[in-house]
Each structure stands twice: as structure tokens, then as C-alpha cells.
Scaffold this motif. Structure first.
Motif, PDB file in Angstrom:
ATOM      1  N   THR A 124       0.820  -1.207   0.000  1.00 53.21           N
ATOM      2  CA  THR A 124       0.000   0.000   0.000  1.00 53.21           C
ATOM      3  C   THR A 124       0.854   1.257   0.000  1.00 53.21           C
ATOM      4  OG1 THR A 124      -0.137   0.240   2.401  1.00 53.21           O
ATOM      5  CG2 THR A 124      -1.756  -1.232   1.356  1.00 53.21           C
ATOM      6  N   ARG A 125       0.207   2.366  -0.287  1.00 52.39           N
ATOM      7  CA  ARG A 125       0.911   3.659  -0.266  1.00 52.39           C
ATOM      8  C   ARG A 125       1.475   3.968   1.117  1.00 52.39           C
ATOM      9  NH1 ARG A 125      -1.276   8.178  -4.149  1.00 52.39           N
ATOM     10  NH2 ARG A 125      -1.666   6.881  -5.961  1.00 52.39           N
TER      11      ARG A 125
ATOM     12  N   HIS B  21      -7.252  -4.480   0.707  1.00 49.73           N
ATOM     13  CA  HIS B  21      -6.453  -3.254   0.613  1.00 49.73           C
ATOM     14  C   HIS B  21      -6.182  -2.895  -0.838  1.00 49.73           C
ATOM     15  CE1 HIS B  21      -5.565  -2.960   4.909  1.00 49.73           C
ATOM     16  NE2 HIS B  21      -5.589  -4.284   4.874  1.00 49.73           N
ATOM     17  N   LYS B  22      -6.134  -1.604  -1.090  1.00 45.43           N
ATOM     18  CA  LYS B  22      -5.718  -1.115  -2.404  1.00 45.43           C
ATOM     19  C   LYS B  22      -4.216  -0.905  -2.358  1.00 45.43           C
ATOM     20  CE  LYS B  22     -10.009   1.056  -3.647  1.00 45.43           C
ATOM     21  NZ  LYS B  22     -10.671   2.223  -4.180  1.00 45.43           N
ATOM     22  N   GLY B  23      -3.607  -1.047  -3.480  1.00 38.62           N
ATOM     23  CA  GLY B  23      -2.164  -0.851  -3.558  1.00 38.62           C
ATOM     24  C   GLY B  23      -1.595  -1.662  -4.702  1.00 38.62           C
ATOM     25  N   LEU B  24      -0.296  -1.709  -4.755  1.00 40.39           N
ATOM     26  CA  LEU B  24       0.409  -2.435  -5.805  1.00 40.39           C
ATOM     27  C   LEU B  24       0.227  -3.934  -5.590  1.00 40.39           C
ATOM     28  CD1 LEU B  24       2.440  -2.473  -8.182  1.00 40.39           C
ATOM     29  CD2 LEU B  24       4.249  -2.508  -6.450  1.00 40.39           C
TER      30      LEU B  24
ATOM     31  N   HIS C 164       0.467  -6.838   2.638  1.00 42.60           N
ATOM     32  CA  HIS C 164      -0.606  -7.773   2.990  1.00 42.60           C
ATOM     33  C   HIS C 164      -0.593  -8.968   2.048  1.00 42.60           C
ATOM     34  CE1 HIS C 164      -2.345  -4.660   5.545  1.00 42.60           C
ATOM     35  NE2 HIS C 164      -2.060  -3.825   4.561  1.00 42.60           N
ATOM     36  N   THR C 165      -1.052 -10.110   2.578  1.00 43.98           N
ATOM     37  CA  THR C 165      -1.199 -11.310   1.765  1.00 43.98           C
ATOM     38  C   THR C 165      -2.481 -12.018   2.162  1.00 43.98           C
ATOM     39  OG1 THR C 165      -0.073 -13.274   0.901  1.00 43.98           O
ATOM     40  CG2 THR C 165       0.121 -12.867   3.272  1.00 43.98           C
TER      41      THR C 165
END
Length: 186
Positions: free
Chosen positions: A35-36, A49-52, A41-42
Motif C-alpha cells: 500500500t501507499r 487493501h488497495k495498492g500495488l 498484505h497477503t
């Protein structure tokens, strides 16, 4: 232990097949989210979660450690993840902390220099005259001038630029290629 050379690892492309079909995780891979805010997280948490999105294969660590042990090559991160590779990626795939090639040519406003020369220069400087095999997905991406400079710097030094398709990630044939190349160096 004295090594015979270096085995450089990029994350995005070789270990994270980011260009695979976006909603179809490749077999053997797990989904992670960065995340930003810098959280990682996995599993079910990755979906919340949003993110890469990052796909990593937990079996790659042991394969790479075995390859390094068998060939006498030292594993080194050569990735824009830099030290985050040790913090996030290494534990996810079962690697210990590895040396990291620093890429100082990052502009926090503009990002990485578009000509790609930043990566070639840093790798050349880190490797010096040591043989190297380099698993990366961007050896052939329009960096002709930077690549020519790199080739001149490495003239006479055993070098294996092993291209990894970012749609498929690290495959047995890449490990075989590095193993065969390592058998040819002194």
C-alpha cells in the motif's frame, strides 16, 4: 566464502510476473499488496487493501539458493525495490537478506530516468570486474546507448543477461541457462 561471481535478481518481471493476465494469478504464486502507506498484505488481507498487486512464488527462494550454492554465485538484488526487497520480498519467497544494488538516479518528482541508463550504470559499478548473471525483464527495452556503454564496461568479463518474460516470470529454463553459463566461467 569466495564467490565466482554474482547472480543479480530483479523483482518485477522475474519474481513478480506483473504482465500476466491481470485477474488470473499464475499457478504457484501468492498475491501480496503493497500500500501507499507501506503496509504489506497477503491472503485475504491482500483483497481488502488497495495498492500495488505483487504475485510471488514461495518456491523461488529455495530454487535460487540452490542455484547460488551449486554455481558459487552470490545472490544480489538489482531492483527498484532496493532495500524493500529484503524487507518484503525475501521473506515472502524464502530468501535471506541479500546485498542490494543502490540506484541513486531517482528523482522523487519525475521518477526514474526514462533512458534506463540508471540501472546499467549502477550494476556496472557494483559488479566491477566480477562475472555476473542478471535475471531481468528489461535488458532489451530500447536502451541501446546505455546497453552499449554497459557492454563496453564489461568487455572481457563473463556476463549473462538472462531475459525473463514478465508475463510468465522465472522459469526452470532461466535457472538452467544460468547454471550452464556458470559452468563456463573460471
Amino acid at each position: 566464502m569466495t564467490t565466482r561471481g554474482l547472480l543479480l535478481l530483479d523483482v518485477d518481471g522475474p519474481l513478480n510476473p506483473y504482465a500476466a493476465k491481470p485477474h488470473r494469478r499464475p499457478d504457484g504464486y501468492r498475491t501480496f499488496r503493497h500500500t501507499r502507506r507501506g503496509t504489506w498484505h497477503t491472503g485475504r488481507e491482500a483483497r481488502r487493501h488497495k495498492g500495488l498487486r505483487v504475485w510471488l512464488n514461495p518456491g523461488h527462494g529455495s530454487l535460487l539458493r540452490t542455484l547460488a550454492d551449486d554455481t558459487g554465485l552470490e545472490l544480489v538484488w538489482a531492483t527498484t525495490w532496493m532495500h524493500l526487497a529484503n524487507t518484503l520480498v525475501a521473506p515472502a519467497i524464502g530468501l535471506p537478506a541479500l546485498p542490494v544494488i543502490e540506484f541513486p538516479d531517482f528523482d522523487h518528482d519525475a521518477g526514474w530516468q526514462p533512458d534506463g541508463s540508471w540501472k546499467w550504470r549502477a550494476v556496472s559499478g557494483f559488479a566491477g570486474g566480477r562475472p555476473l548473471a542478471w535475471l531481468d525483464d528489461e535488458h532489451d527495452v530500447g536502451y541501446d546507448e546505455a546497453r552499449a556503454w554497459f557492454d563496453r564496461q564489461r568487455a572481457g568479463v563473463p556476463t549473462n543477461l538472462c531475459h525473463v518474460d514478465p508475463r510468465r516470470g522465472l522459469r526452470p529454463e532461466h535457472l538452467d541457462d544460468v547454471r550452464a553459463w556458470a559452468a563456463t566461467i573460471g
